[in-house]
Scaffold this motif. Sequence first.
Motif, PDB file in Angstrom:
ATOM      1  N   LEU A 176      60.213  17.561  87.936  1.00 25.08           N
ATOM      2  CA  LEU A 176      60.198  18.056  89.312  1.00 25.08           C
ATOM      3  C   LEU A 176      59.489  19.402  89.416  1.00 25.08           C
ATOM      4  O   LEU A 176      58.707  19.641  90.342  1.00 25.08           O
TER       5      LEU A 176
ATOM      6  N   SER B  79      70.200  14.667  96.891  1.00 29.71           N
ATOM      7  CA  SER B  79      70.518  13.817  95.743  1.00 29.71           C
ATOM      8  C   SER B  79      71.529  14.494  94.831  1.00 29.71           C
ATOM      9  O   SER B  79      72.424  13.855  94.277  1.00 29.71           O
TER      10      SER B  79
ATOM     11  N   THR C 204      66.261  10.438  93.070  1.00 29.43           N
ATOM     12  CA  THR C 204      65.212  11.431  92.842  1.00 29.43           C
ATOM     13  C   THR C 204      63.918  10.791  92.385  1.00 29.43           C
ATOM     14  O   THR C 204      62.825  11.250  92.728  1.00 29.43           O
TER      15      THR C 204
ATOM     16  N   ILE D 121      65.854  15.960  97.571  1.00 27.10           N
ATOM     17  CA  ILE D 121      66.257  16.201  96.180  1.00 27.10           C
ATOM     18  C   ILE D 121      67.539  17.024  96.147  1.00 27.10           C
ATOM     19  O   ILE D 121      68.456  16.744  95.352  1.00 27.10           O
TER      20      ILE D 121
ATOM     21  N   ALA E 295      60.727  11.757  94.556  1.00 30.27           N
ATOM     22  CA  ALA E 295      59.638  12.485  93.904  1.00 30.27           C
ATOM     23  C   ALA E 295      58.433  11.589  93.649  1.00 30.27           C
ATOM     24  O   ALA E 295      57.290  11.977  93.888  1.00 30.27           O
TER      25      ALA E 295
END
Length: 289
Positions: A119, A103, A238, A100, A242
């Motif tokens: 998140l 990203s 993401t 992340i 995730a």
Amino acid sequence: MLYLILSILSSISVGVFLKVLKKGNIDIFQIIILNYISTVLLSYFIFKPNIESVSDFPFLLVLGLGILLPAIFVMQYLSIRYTGIIKTDIAQRMSLFIPILASIFIFKENISNLKYLALFIGFLSIGLILKKEDNNEVKNKYCFLYLILVFFGFGIIDICFKQVALYSTTPYTTTLFYIFGVSLALSFVFYSIYVIYKKQKLNVSRQTILYGALIGILNFMNIYFYLNAHKAFSSNPTVVFAGMNYGVIFLGTLIGCFYFKEKLSKINIVGLSLAVLSIGLLIYSQLNA
């Protein structure tokens, strides 16, 4: 979104299979080799890679993943053995922080406030879901090192597969074939050295061959669908990073509860609810992007 769901299901299947294998007398290193034999054969016959054309080929990426994949398999096994399944799972899933951050700072993804909220809720859900004691620990002075290696290993592998999915010069199916091939070759070399050093007799049972082949098929499906998910969400990595981690934790916890009869506390149930909310927010933010 279908590719992401299929990747989650494949990953869960591997985890469940490995948990079942712990009850038997199976050589994990033989499983790793047989796993990569399956993935190499599947990628060759399904992808039909152009193995003659290697111009402008991502050699460093292939070599890096070829080393990391079998290495992280061994580190995960050692971590489970010496620190317990729960702590290993926490380290593996919290490795989500690494891709992340990549990203945001490497892939320059524009993160909306809704995604940040999703998140945050997801990270909170991980801690609540995995908040329970593992009484089956085996003490070892390298316990913390195994957890650190699992954390960084899975995070770096996620980033590398994102790069494979975005590499446009060589088809990612061809790159994947070479990654599996390097992983197989290195696994075989290191296992051969291990057997010679330990002066062990090489004995491969039919059961080991069957289990290794099945895990290889599931691993192939997991990585194949995961790369396709990254291509489908190329501008929003993401969501894949995730969604994969939260989805695996959510389904894995349910399977552990209902199939393996693991008990869930009230805090675990709250964590599951937050994981569902987090995944829902990620999907909503993607559909309304």
